[in-house]
Scaffold this motif. Structure first.
Motif, PDB file in Angstrom:
ATOM      1  N   VAL A  90       0.870  -1.175   0.000  1.00  0.00           N
ATOM      2  CA  VAL A  90       0.000   0.000   0.000  1.00  0.00           C
ATOM      3  C   VAL A  90       0.905   1.223   0.000  1.00  0.00           C
ATOM      4  O   VAL A  90       1.699   1.410   0.930  1.00  0.00           O
ATOM      5  CB  VAL A  90      -0.933   0.002   1.232  1.00  0.00           C
ATOM      6  CG1 VAL A  90      -1.743   1.283   1.280  1.00  0.00           C
ATOM      7  CG2 VAL A  90      -1.846  -1.220   1.200  1.00  0.00           C
ATOM      8  N   GLU A  91       0.815   2.042  -1.067  1.00  0.00           N
ATOM      9  CA  GLU A  91       1.668   3.234  -1.149  1.00  0.00           C
ATOM     10  C   GLU A  91       1.068   4.392  -0.368  1.00  0.00           C
ATOM     11  O   GLU A  91       1.775   5.173   0.259  1.00  0.00           O
ATOM     12  CB  GLU A  91       1.889   3.646  -2.603  1.00  0.00           C
ATOM     13  CG  GLU A  91       2.841   4.814  -2.705  1.00  0.00           C
ATOM     14  CD  GLU A  91       3.047   5.293  -4.116  1.00  0.00           C
ATOM     15  OE1 GLU A  91       4.202   5.552  -4.468  1.00  0.00           O
ATOM     16  OE2 GLU A  91       2.065   5.412  -4.861  1.00  0.00           O
ATOM     17  N   ASN A  92      -0.254   4.548  -0.431  1.00  0.00           N
ATOM     18  CA  ASN A  92      -0.933   5.531   0.395  1.00  0.00           C
ATOM     19  C   ASN A  92      -2.363   5.061   0.632  1.00  0.00           C
ATOM     20  O   ASN A  92      -2.873   4.214  -0.099  1.00  0.00           O
ATOM     21  CB  ASN A  92      -0.867   6.944  -0.206  1.00  0.00           C
ATOM     22  CG  ASN A  92      -1.521   7.040  -1.558  1.00  0.00           C
ATOM     23  OD1 ASN A  92      -2.650   6.595  -1.762  1.00  0.00           O
ATOM     24  ND2 ASN A  92      -0.820   7.617  -2.519  1.00  0.00           N
ATOM     25  N   ILE A  93      -2.981   5.613   1.668  1.00  0.00           N
ATOM     26  CA  ILE A  93      -4.301   5.129   2.050  1.00  0.00           C
ATOM     27  C   ILE A  93      -5.114   6.260   2.670  1.00  0.00           C
ATOM     28  O   ILE A  93      -4.555   7.183   3.265  1.00  0.00           O
ATOM     29  CB  ILE A  93      -4.181   3.927   3.017  1.00  0.00           C
ATOM     30  CG1 ILE A  93      -5.519   3.192   3.144  1.00  0.00           C
ATOM     31  CG2 ILE A  93      -3.615   4.355   4.361  1.00  0.00           C
ATOM     32  CD1 ILE A  93      -5.386   1.803   3.726  1.00  0.00           C
ATOM     33  N   SER A  94      -6.416   6.192   2.487  1.00  0.00           N
ATOM     34  CA  SER A  94      -7.352   7.115   3.126  1.00  0.00           C
ATOM     35  C   SER A  94      -8.516   6.284   3.634  1.00  0.00           C
ATOM     36  O   SER A  94      -8.520   5.060   3.526  1.00  0.00           O
ATOM     37  CB  SER A  94      -7.832   8.177   2.131  1.00  0.00           C
ATOM     38  OG  SER A  94      -8.682   7.592   1.167  1.00  0.00           O
ATOM     39  N   LEU A  95      -9.524   6.944   4.164  1.00  0.00           N
ATOM     40  CA  LEU A  95     -10.682   6.215   4.671  1.00  0.00           C
ATOM     41  C   LEU A  95     -11.485   5.556   3.559  1.00  0.00           C
ATOM     42  O   LEU A  95     -12.192   4.586   3.796  1.00  0.00           O
ATOM     43  CB  LEU A  95     -11.584   7.145   5.479  1.00  0.00           C
ATOM     44  CG  LEU A  95     -10.959   7.726   6.749  1.00  0.00           C
ATOM     45  CD1 LEU A  95     -11.934   8.681   7.429  1.00  0.00           C
ATOM     46  CD2 LEU A  95     -10.513   6.639   7.696  1.00  0.00           C
ATOM     47  N   GLN A  96     -11.371   6.071   2.330  1.00  0.00           N
ATOM     48  CA  GLN A  96     -12.190   5.538   1.238  1.00  0.00           C
ATOM     49  C   GLN A  96     -11.391   5.142   0.005  1.00  0.00           C
ATOM     50  O   GLN A  96     -11.975   4.843  -1.034  1.00  0.00           O
ATOM     51  CB  GLN A  96     -13.264   6.555   0.854  1.00  0.00           C
ATOM     52  CG  GLN A  96     -14.233   6.827   1.978  1.00  0.00           C
ATOM     53  CD  GLN A  96     -15.252   7.881   1.626  1.00  0.00           C
ATOM     54  OE1 GLN A  96     -15.343   8.327   0.488  1.00  0.00           O
ATOM     55  NE2 GLN A  96     -16.027   8.293   2.600  1.00  0.00           N
ATOM     56  N   GLY A  97     -10.072   5.139   0.101  1.00  0.00           N
ATOM     57  CA  GLY A  97      -9.283   4.783  -1.080  1.00  0.00           C
ATOM     58  C   GLY A  97      -7.864   4.413  -0.717  1.00  0.00           C
ATOM     59  O   GLY A  97      -7.397   4.651   0.393  1.00  0.00           O
ATOM     60  N   ALA A  98      -7.184   3.791  -1.666  1.00  0.00           N
ATOM     61  CA  ALA A  98      -5.784   3.412  -1.473  1.00  0.00           C
ATOM     62  C   ALA A  98      -5.104   3.323  -2.827  1.00  0.00           C
ATOM     63  O   ALA A  98      -5.752   3.150  -3.861  1.00  0.00           O
ATOM     64  CB  ALA A  98      -5.678   2.074  -0.735  1.00  0.00           C
TER      65      ALA A  98
END
Length: 195
Positions: A90-98
């Motif tokens: 996982v390079e970056n992540i949010s509450l609704q996407g990655a």
């Protein structure tokens, strides 16, 4: 200051979280013009950025709906589809996407856009995550990595766990930036002269 093919950009606020070769975007406050560029040099003391590879973006600017952060340490994950399992990071992540990075395999398997997935990974403190989602973007042109954009359909419990993780990661990243800036700007110590 504009040079042939380059631009020197003066920042009036603190410059943080910038590295060379990263893509940045300049947006006009008054207009809707958006310029993409690459950071080729950073002078933290003066706040100057040297930008190259300038490109006018015609699609305009759209703010992200939520904060997206890179994990503070590598986050290995499995992208499960109905046909295959893909191991990556996982390079970056949010509450609704990655954003998921995957090495290209010799057999040429690439997941398709639009298919349902499960993103399976373990957060620090041994918290197992198994989040349902959908592939919204696949970029297989960047060799040797495939970049996959994911929409995540988090449950309330998963959203709470991700929120805590994102907050912790952001705090850790900010602490690293602050420590690097402190070391850059503080006067040299006697030990620095000998070691």
């Amino acid at each position: 200051e504009v040079l042939p093919g380059d631009i020197i950009f003066q920042c009036h606020e603190n410059v943080s979280c910038l590295t060379t070769k990263k893509r940045v975007f300049l947006r006009s406050v008054r207009g809707k013009k958006l310029i993409a560029a690459r950071v080729s040099d950073v002078d933290i003391r003066s706040g100057e950025l040297k930008l190259s590879d300038l490109e006018l973006i015609s699609s305009g600017w759209k703010d992200r709906s939520e904060r997206r952060i890179p994990p503070d340490r590598p986050l290995s994950a499995t992208l499960h589809t109905s046909r295959y399992d893909f191991r990556g990071n996982v390079e970056n992540i949010s509450l609704q996407g990655a954003r998921f990075l995957l090495h290209k395999s010799k057999d040429g398997k690439i997941p398709d856009t639009g298919i349902p997935i499960r993103l399976i990974f373990i957060l620090p403190d041994e918290i197992d995550m198994d989040i349902r989602g959908q592939i919204v973007h696949v970029d297989s042109e960047k060799k040797p990595m495939i970049v996959i954009g994911l929409r995540l359909f988090t449950s309330p419990k998963e959203k709470s766990q991700l929120f805590d993780y994102i907050q912790h990661s952001q705090t850790a990243i900010q602490a690293q930036i602050n420590e690097a800036c402190r070391k850059t700007f503080e006067p040299p110590q006697i030990s620095d002269l000998y070691f």
